[in-house]
Scaffold this motif. Structure first.
Motif, PDB file in Angstrom:
ATOM      1  N   MET A 255     -14.138 -16.372  -3.832  1.00 44.84           N
ATOM      2  CA  MET A 255     -13.379 -16.022  -2.634  1.00 44.84           C
ATOM      3  C   MET A 255     -11.991 -15.526  -2.981  1.00 44.84           C
ATOM      4  SD  MET A 255     -13.365 -15.743   0.616  1.00 44.84           S
ATOM      5  CE  MET A 255     -12.233 -15.644   1.994  1.00 44.84           C
ATOM      6  N   ALA A 256     -11.300 -16.254  -3.905  1.00 44.73           N
ATOM      7  CA  ALA A 256      -9.960 -15.859  -4.313  1.00 44.73           C
ATOM      8  C   ALA A 256      -9.984 -14.511  -5.021  1.00 44.73           C
ATOM      9  CB  ALA A 256      -9.341 -16.931  -5.207  1.00 44.73           C
ATOM     10  N   GLU A 257     -11.014 -14.272  -5.868  1.00 41.32           N
ATOM     11  CA  GLU A 257     -11.117 -13.000  -6.568  1.00 41.32           C
ATOM     12  C   GLU A 257     -11.347 -11.861  -5.587  1.00 41.32           C
ATOM     13  OE1 GLU A 257     -14.108 -13.303  -9.506  1.00 41.32           O
ATOM     14  OE2 GLU A 257     -13.003 -14.702 -10.779  1.00 41.32           O
ATOM     15  N   SER A 258     -12.169 -12.101  -4.560  1.00 47.09           N
ATOM     16  CA  SER A 258     -12.428 -11.082  -3.548  1.00 47.09           C
ATOM     17  C   SER A 258     -11.159 -10.744  -2.771  1.00 47.09           C
ATOM     18  CB  SER A 258     -13.529 -11.556  -2.598  1.00 47.09           C
ATOM     19  OG  SER A 258     -13.753 -10.613  -1.572  1.00 47.09           O
ATOM     20  N   LEU A 259     -10.377 -11.767  -2.423  1.00 45.71           N
ATOM     21  CA  LEU A 259      -9.131 -11.536  -1.695  1.00 45.71           C
ATOM     22  C   LEU A 259      -8.134 -10.773  -2.557  1.00 45.71           C
ATOM     23  CD1 LEU A 259      -7.395 -11.932   0.803  1.00 45.71           C
ATOM     24  CD2 LEU A 259      -6.752 -14.194  -0.069  1.00 45.71           C
ATOM     25  N   ALA A 260      -8.061 -11.129  -3.843  1.00 38.41           N
ATOM     26  CA  ALA A 260      -7.160 -10.421  -4.752  1.00 38.41           C
ATOM     27  C   ALA A 260      -7.542  -8.949  -4.865  1.00 38.41           C
ATOM     28  CB  ALA A 260      -7.166 -11.094  -6.127  1.00 38.41           C
ATOM     29  N   LEU A 261      -8.852  -8.679  -4.943  1.00 44.22           N
ATOM     30  CA  LEU A 261      -9.318  -7.299  -5.001  1.00 44.22           C
ATOM     31  C   LEU A 261      -8.922  -6.535  -3.739  1.00 44.22           C
ATOM     32  CD1 LEU A 261     -10.979  -4.957  -6.171  1.00 44.22           C
ATOM     33  CD2 LEU A 261     -13.023  -6.037  -5.187  1.00 44.22           C
ATOM     34  N   ASP A 262      -9.118  -7.155  -2.572  1.00 43.62           N
ATOM     35  CA  ASP A 262      -8.768  -6.500  -1.318  1.00 43.62           C
ATOM     36  C   ASP A 262      -7.267  -6.219  -1.244  1.00 43.62           C
ATOM     37  OD1 ASP A 262     -11.383  -6.530  -0.494  1.00 43.62           O
ATOM     38  OD2 ASP A 262     -11.203  -8.393   0.654  1.00 43.62           O
ATOM     39  N   LEU A 263      -6.453  -7.169  -1.691  1.00 43.45           N
ATOM     40  CA  LEU A 263      -5.002  -6.964  -1.673  1.00 43.45           C
ATOM     41  C   LEU A 263      -4.594  -5.833  -2.615  1.00 43.45           C
ATOM     42  CD1 LEU A 263      -3.713 -10.662  -1.602  1.00 43.45           C
ATOM     43  CD2 LEU A 263      -3.562  -8.977   0.239  1.00 43.45           C
ATOM     44  N   ALA A 264      -5.222  -5.755  -3.792  1.00 43.77           N
ATOM     45  CA  ALA A 264      -4.923  -4.671  -4.733  1.00 43.77           C
ATOM     46  C   ALA A 264      -5.309  -3.324  -4.140  1.00 43.77           C
ATOM     47  CB  ALA A 264      -5.650  -4.908  -6.052  1.00 43.77           C
TER      48      ALA A 264
END
Length: 475
Positions: free
Chosen positions: A1-10
């Protein structure tokens, strides 16, 4: 979940910064060519209104050029900070292409920009006009290399993958990849249309306020002629670009059309959906309103042609149809309004009311930002439609992002938003102040006075404030 959110923010951060970068160079490309036309007309006719329009629009060009350079530097750094794995994988292609852009275009523009902006009274007419032409050519060369790099990410060819990295084997194939000619033409013409709408809206604003002067009329007339000629050309280019995309990226086209597959019986053809809401979870388009068979006619140039539906692709390989469906319709809808504006201007020109039709002037004023909005909508369609790939079919976006913490990306994104809105907001406000001031009316000056090689008081190239002097001659 955290990795997905980081990707979306990038992704959001890159999309936010590049959106600003697209806006300013688009106007710069169009204004540079417009300045060439204005100075060429001044040299040919010696009419002062062309010279005055050149001085006016060169100031706005300078503001756009500066903001475009600043926004481009920030965007370039993000390849190394937020997308390091992409840079490692594809840097063998994208790095040289961006370097060619700097060596052949940016240095060319920077070398002659000073002569163009500050040399009006210091060099001869031929050299000054040559400098303006070179700057305009430089903007188009820059477009060439940037679109070559981005198009390769859409339709990669001319390479091998060695030890997990892309190695170019045929640079001509890399540059002239299958989608490049269509994307280059589409973007260049879009820049000209956006500039014409900006110029036309500026003239319409002054005409609506009673400033009916020859220079203002010339601005409006030239802008409307551009709409008449170039808008239909863009429709043709868009159609060819769409056919190319269908051949190489059918999932993107399916998302653009909200087509899942199985909605129509064999032989019925595809409807063109005007409205609807593609639902990625339920794999259907709700509230669809379409025109029967028109989709087949546009997409395949046949009455009963079909295209692959989104269901024919694995769920993990599908772009976000909800976003792509609507961004595409925003672009097309604004394009149709541009065609309408050009047609109405022809009608009012024939009636002799081009500069007096308040309805047309209000329409032109409202359409001022439409070209830039259409460019952004088209870019969102292209880039989001390429997902989940950063290099189509070779590298997923999730594999390209740097391993930053979610909090770090959220903080940097917030800082970008604040700084960009402050810096570029101030730049846009200043540019609009220049537009509101309008061109200086120097029709009373002798026709040969004030051109390149003629000595006169030099104006500050970015000044939007009148200069006043006291009795001693001091400011």
């Amino acid at each position: 979940m955290a990795e997905s959110l980081a990707l979306d923010l990038a992704r959001i951060q890159f999309g936010f910064t590049i959106s600003f970068h697209i806006i300013f160079p688009a106007i710069t490309i169009g204004l540079a060519s417009y300045l060439v036309v204005l100075e060429g007309l001044w040299l040919y006719t010696r009419r002062t209104l062309y010279r005055d329009l050149y001085h006016f629009w060169s100031k706005i060009f300078a503001v756009n050029f500066g903001m475009g350079v600043v926004s481009g530097l920030v965007m370039a750094y993000q390849f190394g900070t937020n997308w390091s794995f992409f840079s490692e994988f594809a840097g063998g292609v994208t790095g040289p292409l961006l370097a060619y852009e700097v060596l052949t275009a940016f240095f060319l523009e920077a070398g002659f920009l000073g002569v163009m902006l500050f040399g009006w009274n210091r060099v001869g007419p031929g050299l000054h006009f040559f400098s303006t032409v070179v700057v305009a050519v430089g903007t188009l060369i820059s477009t060439f290399w940037i679109l070559a790099s981005n198009s390769w990410m859409q339709t990669p060819q001319g390479f091998e993958i060695i030890d997990g990295r892309v190695v170019p084997t045929d640079w001509l194939a890399v540059i002239f990849n299958p989608s490049f000619p269509y994307r280059l033409a589409h973007m260049s013409v879009a820049a000209f249309l956006a500039t014409a709408l900006f110029v036309g809206a500026s003239a319409a604003w002054h005409l609506l306020r009673g400033r009916d002067q020859p220079a203002i009329r010339t601005m409006f007339s030239m802008a409307m002629w551009m709409m008449v000629v170039v808008a239909p050309v863009q429709v043709l280019i868009g159609d060819l670009h769409g056919l190319n995309t269908l051949k190489h990226q059918p999932a993107k086209v399916a998302a653009m059309e909200g087509h899942w597959g199985g909605e129509t019986a064999p032989g019925e053809g595809l409807p063109l959906l005007l409205f609807g809401w593609p639902d990625m979870a339920e794999e259907t388009t709700h509230l669809a309103v379409g025109v029967p068979r028109l989709g087949s006619l546009i997409l395949t140039h046949s009455w009963d042609g079909t295209i692959p539906g989104l269901k024919e692709f694995p769920a993990r390989d599908r772009p976000n149809a909800t976003v792509v469906f609507w961004s595409f319709r925003v672009m097309v809808g604004l394009g149709l309004l541009m065609l309408l504006l050009g047609a109405l201007s022809l009608l009012q020109r024939w009636r002799g009311r081009l500069y007096r039709s308040r309805g047309l002037l209000r329409f032109a004023l409202a359409m001022g930002p439409a070209g830039l909005v259409a460019i952004l909508a088209g870019w969102y369609t292209t880039e989001i439609g390429r997902q989940p790939w950063v290099v189509y079919g070779l590298m997923r976006t999730s594999e390209a992002v740097s391993p930053h913490a979610t909090g770090t990306l959220a903080l940097s994104l917030g800082l970008f938003v604040v700084v960009y809105l402050f810096v570029f907001g101030a730049g846009v406000a200043y540019m609009l102040r220049l537009v509101r001031k309008g061109p200086v009316n120097d029709e009373g000056r002798e026709e040969g006075d004030g051109g390149p090689g003629h000595q006169r008081h030099a104006m500050r190239p970015l000044s939007a404030v009148r200069e006043t002097f006291d009795d001693d001659g001091r400011v």
